[in-house]
Scaffold this active site. Sequence first.
Site: not given
Ligand code: NAD
Length: 487
Positions: A179, A182, A232, A287, A388
């Site tokens: 998945k 989006e 996140s 990240c 962050e």
């Molecule tokens: P996000 O949490 O908004 O979304 C990530 C994924 O989760 C997406 O596919 C989204 O559709 C899904 N999602 C979002 N909210 C959800 C919910 N409430 N319930 C279920 N699924 C949900 O993250 P983002 O904005 O796409 O990415 C940025 C974040 O990712 C930052 O916090 C960054 O630090 C983190 N990140 C971490 C690493 C790592 O290795 N630790 C690597 C890359 C990014």
Amino acid sequence: MRSTTVGEPINNYIEGTWVPSSGTESLPVEDPTTRDVLHRVPLSTAVDVDAAVRAAKTAFPGWRATPAVDRARVLFRLKALLEENLNDLSESLTREHGKPVAESKGEIRRGIENVEHACGIPTLMLGSTLEDVAPGVDCETIRQPLGVFAGITPYNFPVMIPLWFWPYAVATGNTYVLKPSEQDPITHQRIVDLAAEAGLPPGVLNVVHGDRDVVNALLQHPDITGVSFVGSSEVARSIYATAAASGKRVQAFGGAKNHMVVFPDADYDYVTDAVMSSIFASTGQRCLAGSIVIGIDDAYASIRDRVVDKASALRLGSGLDPNVDMGPVISAKHAERVRGFIDSGTAEGAKLLLDGRDASVSAYPNGHWVGPTVFDEVKSDMGVGREEIFGPVASFAHARSLDDALAMMHRNQYGNATSIFTSSGRTAREFRYHAGISMIGVNIGVAAPMAFFPFGGSRGSFYGDLKAQGQDAVEFFTDKRVVISRW
Ligand code: NAD
């Protein structure tokens, strides 16, 4: 056929075919530089998830029985196809994400590295044997795949992060449902086509587009055996709890607040370049992005002033223009969030030395621009010192000693990455010993482990134990079965 018509909804990929989602709603996928709608992403349903999981479950026995060398050969061909298509893939990635093409290439190379590493699966997956654990009794371990795994990935590395997972999952004989984010799901579609061209059989890799409803359906599906999540921290924590509660394997990677500690015995020009790229590359949406620079004594003002000079000169614009240093952030909502942090930093008493809130690019008036921003006198209890931001914001904090700097880092909830700059081996060793952070750079800005090493954080940055990449990936996607035999 994968939809290539601009503005049209993209399809899911189930059992080797691109099929329309059963969902009636969709979201636009915009070019963050122009706000042109590139495609629409369907909000798929539990019905789509079930179809993908069934396809993956059906494909599992045949794929599992495919010899590891043959599974690896598919990945060798995929690696070659990714190399051949690197330029096109990078442009596509830049269009939907905004990062400069050179950074898109870097991202895809990091993804290819994981495919390369997974090509070694016949060796990586070897078990072990001990003869005569008792007279005439032998004992061996064999690694076996477990079934259908799922991956839920973020927007900031939409090509590389899926490649942290599914190549290892399928190399070890599992099947997969992805998945993607989006917000930028387009380029990975092409990679799925390349995987099919490389010989990955139908059903082994499936893609379902959507948002949290798709995620919930994956977490609740009884035939998903394990889940990898990156995003996140709040979502990571909840996914970890939900998936674990239903007995699934889970690794959930969250957010970060990475501190960079600079000692006066470091080479300031070298450090400034490292700090600049750590903080501002990918417009801070990493990240591994450096966020807080902790300067010890004289290092504080020296690095801060150099960073302000260099950051003021960064050129914003379209990532397709090779002269541009920094692209837009992903969306209007995210730009607002970053600006909100800058507002709150000023309100909390941090000194704003460079303000990117009003940044604009005349050729792209609709882009989601936030310019390079630098804060001075940041404290670890301020929002900008604690949370962050995920944008091009550098915060400078002063410390008198290594202990001071470590205390500041330890007050933070995250534990993803950190760096130290010093010419003292002793200081570096002390730092490494006490940092309590998972990815540590010594005179390196962004310490991004290569594919044969584990990638992942600790504390609020990671929920689970087995990380991405390296031998951890093989562990995550297999079970060690022990056979004790007497003949
Ligand atoms: P996000 O949490 O908004 O979304 C990530 C994924 O989760 C997406 O596919 C989204 O559709 C899904 N999602 C979002 N909210 C959800 C919910 N409430 N319930 C279920 N699924 C949900 O993250 P983002 O904005 O796409 O990415 C940025 C974040 O990712 C930052 O916090 C960054 O630090 C983190 N990140 C971490 C690493 C790592 O290795 N630790 C690597 C890359 C990014």
